[in-house]
Design a protein around this motif. Sequence first.
Motif, PDB file in Angstrom:
ATOM      1  N   TYR A 199       0.834  -1.210   0.000  1.00 58.96           N
ATOM      2  CA  TYR A 199       0.000   0.000   0.000  1.00 58.96           C
ATOM      3  C   TYR A 199       0.865   1.255   0.000  1.00 58.96           C
ATOM      4  O   TYR A 199       0.553   2.236  -0.679  1.00 58.96           O
ATOM      5  CB  TYR A 199      -0.930   0.025   1.224  1.00 58.96           C
ATOM      6  N   ALA A 200       1.945   1.254   0.762  1.00 54.62           N
ATOM      7  CA  ALA A 200       2.827   2.425   0.796  1.00 54.62           C
ATOM      8  C   ALA A 200       3.424   2.695  -0.579  1.00 54.62           C
ATOM      9  O   ALA A 200       3.514   3.847  -1.004  1.00 54.62           O
ATOM     10  CB  ALA A 200       3.937   2.210   1.827  1.00 54.62           C
ATOM     11  N   ALA A 201       3.795   1.646  -1.273  1.00 57.12           N
ATOM     12  CA  ALA A 201       4.411   1.803  -2.594  1.00 57.12           C
ATOM     13  C   ALA A 201       3.410   2.311  -3.624  1.00 57.12           C
ATOM     14  O   ALA A 201       3.684   3.268  -4.347  1.00 57.12           O
ATOM     15  CB  ALA A 201       5.003   0.469  -3.053  1.00 57.12           C
ATOM     16  N   PHE A 202       2.249   1.672  -3.693  1.00 62.47           N
ATOM     17  CA  PHE A 202       1.321   1.988  -4.771  1.00 62.47           C
ATOM     18  C   PHE A 202       0.267   3.020  -4.394  1.00 62.47           C
ATOM     19  O   PHE A 202      -0.273   3.699  -5.260  1.00 62.47           O
ATOM     20  CB  PHE A 202       0.691   0.700  -5.318  1.00 62.47           C
ATOM     21  N   GLY A 203      -0.010   3.180  -3.105  1.00 61.49           N
ATOM     22  CA  GLY A 203      -0.952   4.206  -2.672  1.00 61.49           C
ATOM     23  C   GLY A 203      -0.436   5.599  -2.974  1.00 61.49           C
ATOM     24  O   GLY A 203      -1.197   6.507  -3.287  1.00 61.49           O
ATOM     25  N   THR A 204       0.865   5.765  -2.900  1.00 62.74           N
ATOM     26  CA  THR A 204       1.484   7.044  -3.213  1.00 62.74           C
ATOM     27  C   THR A 204       1.181   7.459  -4.652  1.00 62.74           C
ATOM     28  O   THR A 204       1.012   8.641  -4.944  1.00 62.74           O
ATOM     29  CB  THR A 204       3.016   6.940  -3.008  1.00 62.74           C
ATOM     30  N   LEU A 205       1.087   6.485  -5.532  1.00 61.00           N
ATOM     31  CA  LEU A 205       0.809   6.793  -6.932  1.00 61.00           C
ATOM     32  C   LEU A 205      -0.666   7.114  -7.176  1.00 61.00           C
ATOM     33  O   LEU A 205      -1.006   7.736  -8.176  1.00 61.00           O
ATOM     34  CB  LEU A 205       1.228   5.618  -7.825  1.00 61.00           C
ATOM     35  N   LEU A 206      -1.528   6.686  -6.263  1.00 58.71           N
ATOM     36  CA  LEU A 206      -2.965   6.902  -6.426  1.00 58.71           C
ATOM     37  C   LEU A 206      -3.467   8.194  -5.806  1.00 58.71           C
ATOM     38  O   LEU A 206      -4.433   8.775  -6.288  1.00 58.71           O
ATOM     39  CB  LEU A 206      -3.744   5.762  -5.773  1.00 58.71           C
ATOM     40  N   SER A 207      -2.845   8.600  -4.724  1.00 62.69           N
ATOM     41  CA  SER A 207      -3.418   9.696  -3.959  1.00 62.69           C
ATOM     42  C   SER A 207      -2.346  10.678  -3.495  1.00 62.69           C
ATOM     43  O   SER A 207      -1.360  10.266  -2.885  1.00 62.69           O
ATOM     44  CB  SER A 207      -4.153   9.144  -2.740  1.00 62.69           C
ATOM     45  N   PRO A 208      -2.549  11.954  -3.723  1.00 66.05           N
ATOM     46  CA  PRO A 208      -1.586  12.944  -3.233  1.00 66.05           C
ATOM     47  C   PRO A 208      -1.571  13.025  -1.705  1.00 66.05           C
ATOM     48  O   PRO A 208      -0.637  13.541  -1.127  1.00 66.05           O
ATOM     49  CB  PRO A 208      -2.072  14.259  -3.847  1.00 66.05           C
ATOM     50  N   HIS A 209      -2.593  12.483  -1.033  1.00 66.93           N
ATOM     51  CA  HIS A 209      -2.668  12.533   0.424  1.00 66.93           C
ATOM     52  C   HIS A 209      -1.756  11.511   1.075  1.00 66.93           C
ATOM     53  O   HIS A 209      -1.496  11.589   2.262  1.00 66.93           O
ATOM     54  CB  HIS A 209      -4.103  12.311   0.909  1.00 66.93           C
ATOM     55  N   VAL A 210      -1.261  10.537   0.311  1.00 63.96           N
ATOM     56  CA  VAL A 210      -0.466   9.464   0.889  1.00 63.96           C
ATOM     57  C   VAL A 210       1.001   9.841   0.982  1.00 63.96           C
ATOM     58  O   VAL A 210       1.612   9.719   2.022  1.00 63.96           O
ATOM     59  CB  VAL A 210      -0.640   8.152   0.093  1.00 63.96           C
ATOM     60  N   GLY A 211       1.612  10.260  -0.091  1.00 64.11           N
ATOM     61  CA  GLY A 211       3.041  10.502  -0.034  1.00 64.11           C
ATOM     62  C   GLY A 211       3.504  11.713  -0.809  1.00 64.11           C
ATOM     63  O   GLY A 211       4.687  11.914  -0.990  1.00 64.11           O
ATOM     64  N   GLY A 212       2.607  12.469  -1.296  1.00 68.33           N
ATOM     65  CA  GLY A 212       2.977  13.620  -2.099  1.00 68.33           C
ATOM     66  C   GLY A 212       2.297  13.542  -3.446  1.00 68.33           C
ATOM     67  O   GLY A 212       1.859  12.489  -3.880  1.00 68.33           O
ATOM     68  N   ALA A 213       2.217  14.653  -4.089  1.00 73.49           N
ATOM     69  CA  ALA A 213       1.519  14.708  -5.371  1.00 73.49           C
ATOM     70  C   ALA A 213       2.360  14.059  -6.464  1.00 73.49           C
ATOM     71  O   ALA A 213       3.541  14.351  -6.614  1.00 73.49           O
ATOM     72  CB  ALA A 213       1.208  16.154  -5.729  1.00 73.49           C
ATOM     73  N   VAL A 214       1.747  13.151  -7.193  1.00 70.13           N
ATOM     74  CA  VAL A 214       2.360  12.534  -8.365  1.00 70.13           C
ATOM     75  C   VAL A 214       1.487  12.911  -9.543  1.00 70.13           C
ATOM     76  O   VAL A 214       0.274  12.670  -9.539  1.00 70.13           O
ATOM     77  CB  VAL A 214       2.438  10.995  -8.222  1.00 70.13           C
ATOM     78  N   ARG A 215       2.114  13.516 -10.531  1.00 69.91           N
ATOM     79  CA  ARG A 215       1.342  13.908 -11.708  1.00 69.91           C
ATOM     80  C   ARG A 215       0.835  12.659 -12.417  1.00 69.91           C
ATOM     81  O   ARG A 215       1.561  11.669 -12.533  1.00 69.91           O
ATOM     82  CB  ARG A 215       2.219  14.726 -12.662  1.00 69.91           C
ATOM     83  N   PRO A 216      -0.415  12.672 -12.882  1.00 68.35           N
ATOM     84  CA  PRO A 216      -0.982  11.492 -13.559  1.00 68.35           C
ATOM     85  C   PRO A 216      -0.123  10.990 -14.705  1.00 68.35           C
ATOM     86  O   PRO A 216      -0.014   9.783 -14.919  1.00 68.35           O
ATOM     87  CB  PRO A 216      -2.345  11.987 -14.052  1.00 68.35           C
ATOM     88  N   GLU A 217       0.522  11.886 -15.425  1.00 78.25           N
ATOM     89  CA  GLU A 217       1.351  11.455 -16.554  1.00 78.25           C
ATOM     90  C   GLU A 217       2.638  10.754 -16.102  1.00 78.25           C
ATOM     91  O   GLU A 217       3.302  10.102 -16.903  1.00 78.25           O
ATOM     92  CB  GLU A 217       1.689  12.637 -17.477  1.00 78.25           C
ATOM     93  N   ASP A 218       2.977  10.835 -14.813  1.00 78.44           N
ATOM     94  CA  ASP A 218       4.190  10.181 -14.302  1.00 78.44           C
ATOM     95  C   ASP A 218       3.920   8.810 -13.685  1.00 78.44           C
ATOM     96  O   ASP A 218       4.858   8.066 -13.397  1.00 78.44           O
ATOM     97  CB  ASP A 218       4.863  11.070 -13.252  1.00 78.44           C
ATOM     98  N   VAL A 219       2.661   8.471 -13.451  1.00 83.14           N
ATOM     99  CA  VAL A 219       2.329   7.237 -12.750  1.00 83.14           C
ATOM    100  C   VAL A 219       2.891   6.008 -13.461  1.00 83.14           C
ATOM    101  O   VAL A 219       3.536   5.161 -12.827  1.00 83.14           O
ATOM    102  CB  VAL A 219       0.803   7.112 -12.535  1.00 83.14           C
ATOM    103  N   ALA A 220       2.672   5.875 -14.760  1.00 90.97           N
ATOM    104  CA  ALA A 220       3.146   4.690 -15.492  1.00 90.97           C
ATOM    105  C   ALA A 220       4.665   4.552 -15.405  1.00 90.97           C
ATOM    106  O   ALA A 220       5.195   3.444 -15.285  1.00 90.97           O
ATOM    107  CB  ALA A 220       2.696   4.743 -16.948  1.00 90.97           C
ATOM    108  N   ARG A 221       5.366   5.668 -15.444  1.00 92.35           N
ATOM    109  CA  ARG A 221       6.829   5.636 -15.371  1.00 92.35           C
ATOM    110  C   ARG A 221       7.303   5.265 -13.965  1.00 92.35           C
ATOM    111  O   ARG A 221       8.351   4.638 -13.791  1.00 92.35           O
ATOM    112  CB  ARG A 221       7.375   7.005 -15.775  1.00 92.35           C
ATOM    113  N   LEU A 222       6.531   5.629 -12.932  1.00 90.76           N
ATOM    114  CA  LEU A 222       6.935   5.385 -11.551  1.00 90.76           C
ATOM    115  C   LEU A 222       6.511   4.007 -11.026  1.00 90.76           C
ATOM    116  O   LEU A 222       7.080   3.534 -10.045  1.00 90.76           O
ATOM    117  CB  LEU A 222       6.375   6.482 -10.648  1.00 90.76           C
ATOM    118  N   GLU A 223       5.514   3.383 -11.648  1.00 91.17           N
ATOM    119  CA  GLU A 223       5.031   2.087 -11.156  1.00 91.17           C
ATOM    120  C   GLU A 223       6.127   1.030 -11.028  1.00 91.17           C
ATOM    121  O   GLU A 223       6.190   0.343 -10.006  1.00 91.17           O
ATOM    122  CB  GLU A 223       3.886   1.567 -12.021  1.00 91.17           C
TER     123      GLU A 223
END
Length: 168
Positions: free
Chosen positions: A60-84
């Motif tokens: 959850y810590a790894a992938f929740g960060t990519l889903l929600s800015p409230h978890v670990g910081g804002a991740v731009r939607p266009e960066d999610v695939a690259r960060l997964e």
Amino acid sequence: KVRSMRIRCHGDFHAGQVLWTGKDFVFIDFEGEPGRPLSERRHKRSSMSDVAGMLRSFHYAAFGTLLSPHVGGAVRPEDVARLEPWAGHWYLWVAASFLRAYREGAAGQPFMPADTEELYAMLEVWALQKVLYELAYELNNRPDWVSIPVRGLVELLGPTDQAAVAVA
């Protein structure tokens, strides 16, 4: 046949239940999973149930960060695939490190599966139980987070060697 001893476990063990005091770690909230009846929470079970809970928490810590800015910081939607892939690597590294340290710390204890095959079988069973519980929880409470337990379920139900990696 399971040869390791069943014990009273935390029952809702995840990273949010661990506090750092500055000198040591403290575990909190030993009442078990609040959504389960008290009679069920009092059952003795494998220590791998709590280990699986912590491993799922890292997921959850790894992938929740990519889903929600409230978890670990804002991740731009266009960066999610690259960060997964990086989130997946982080999860595997942290989970393997935790499991290795747990095995070293609990080596020889009667609650610790001595046999590696039994250990991974127990971890897979408990991880599957946890991920199914998470799936139901997310469907009922946070449908936009359902992809995290679905990802975990797919990893657990993948090839046998992949399932061992998913829980370790």
